[in-house]
Scaffold this active site. Structure first.
Site, short mmCIF file in Angstrom:
data_model
loop_
_atom_site.label_atom_id
_atom_site.label_comp_id
_atom_site.label_asym_id
_atom_site.label_seq_id
_atom_site.Cartn_x
_atom_site.Cartn_y
_atom_site.Cartn_z
N ASP A 3 -1.33 -0.88 6.03
CA ASP A 3 -1.25 -0.34 7.43
C ASP A 3 -2.97 -0.26 7.85
OD1 ASP A 3 -1.94 1.72 5.57
OD2 ASP A 3 -2.30 3.02 7.20
N ASP A 48 0.73 -1.41 -0.08
CA ASP A 48 0.08 -0.21 -0.03
C ASP A 48 0.77 1.17 -0.02
OD1 ASP A 48 -2.48 1.56 0.52
OD2 ASP A 48 -1.52 1.80 2.50
#
Length: 214
Positions: A162, A4
Site C-alpha cells: 500500500d 505487506d
C-alpha cells in the site's frame, strides 16, 4: 504471492497510535495525534520511534530505551483496535484455492506480525511470515521480499502493498507490484510504480490472474 501487512491486510494505525502515546505518557511527554503517527508507519518500529522522538526533541541517546517501552505497550495489545481490511479473507481464500502459496513480508517485528495475524484469524492463510527484525535489513531493501519468496518455494511472485516502501521494495526485487490504494501511502497513486492498482480486495484475485497472464 507476498503481502505487506499494515495498511494492506489490516488497518492497524489505531493500535500503533495507542502504543505510541502510552510510550510518550510513560516518559512524561505530550501525545501525538493519529494522523502524525500514521505518517510514520512503514519503515519499522525503530524508525517510527526515532521520528516520534524528533517531534518531541528527545535526545537520540534514549532511542533504545523508548523502543523497548513502545514494544512493551504494543505487545500488550497488538490487535485490540486493529481491523481486517474489507474483503481480505475472501480474497485470500480464493487465491489459495487457485493454488497460490501466500506469505507476508513486513517491517513490523515478526512476533507482533504473527500475533496480529493470529488474533484476527488470518494466520491460516500464510505459509511464510517474515518480520522486519528477522533479517539484517528492512524494506525497501529487496532482501526481505526475496527471502519470503524463497520460503514459499520460489518461482514467479507478486508483491501486494500500500505504500512507497512497498513499491520500491518490489521494484528493487524485480517483482510485479500491485498497489492497494486505500492504505497508508503518502504520495499520489500515479507516482508509485505498479503493475496495477486496486481499491477493493474483492477485485484482487481477477487482477492477479490478469497480471500473471501477461
Amino acid at each position: 504471492m507476498v503481502f505487506d501487512l499494515d495498511g494492506t491486510l489490516v488497518d492497524s494505525v489505531a493500535d500503533i497510535h495507542a502504543a505510541t502515546n502510552r510510550m510518550l505518557h510513560e516518559v512524561a511527554l505530550q501525545p501525538l495525534d493519529l494522523a502524525t503517527v500514521r505518517g510514520f508507519i512503514g519503515h519499522g518500529v525503530p524508525r517510527l520511534v526515532a521520528q516520534v522522538m524528533e517531534t518531541r526533541a528527545v535526545t537520540p541517546a534514549r532511542h533504545d530505551e523508548m523502543v523497548r517501552v513502545f514494544l512493551r505497550h504494543y505487545r500488550a495489545a497488538p490487535a485490540d483496535l486493529t481491523d481486517v481490511i474489507q474483503d481480505v479473507p475472501a480474497a485470500l481464500e480464493e487465491l489459495r484455492r487457485e493454488g497460490h502459496a501466500l506469505g507476508v513480508c513486513t517491517n513490523k517485528p515478526g512476533e507482533l506480525a504473527r500475533a496480529v495475524l493470529d488474533r484476527l484469524g488470518l494466520a491460516c492463510h500464510f505459509s511464510a511470515v517474515l518480520g522486519g527484525d528477522e533479517v539484517p535489513v528492512a524494506k525497501p531493501d529487496p532482501a526481505p521480499l526475496i527471502e519470503t519468496v524463497s520460503r514459499l518455494g520460489g518461482g514467479p511472485a507478486i508483491y501486494v502493498g500500500d505504500s512507497e516502501v512497498d513499491a520500491d521494495t518490489a521494484r528493487r526485487a524485480d517483482v510485479p507490484f500491485l498497489l492497494y490504494t486505500e492504505g497508508y501511502r503518502k504520495r499520489p497513486v500515479e507516482e508509485l510504480p505498479a503493475a496495477a492498482t486496486f481499491d477493493s480486495f474483492a477485485a484482487l484475485p481477477s487482477l492477479v490472474r490478469r497480471v500473471l497472464k501477461h
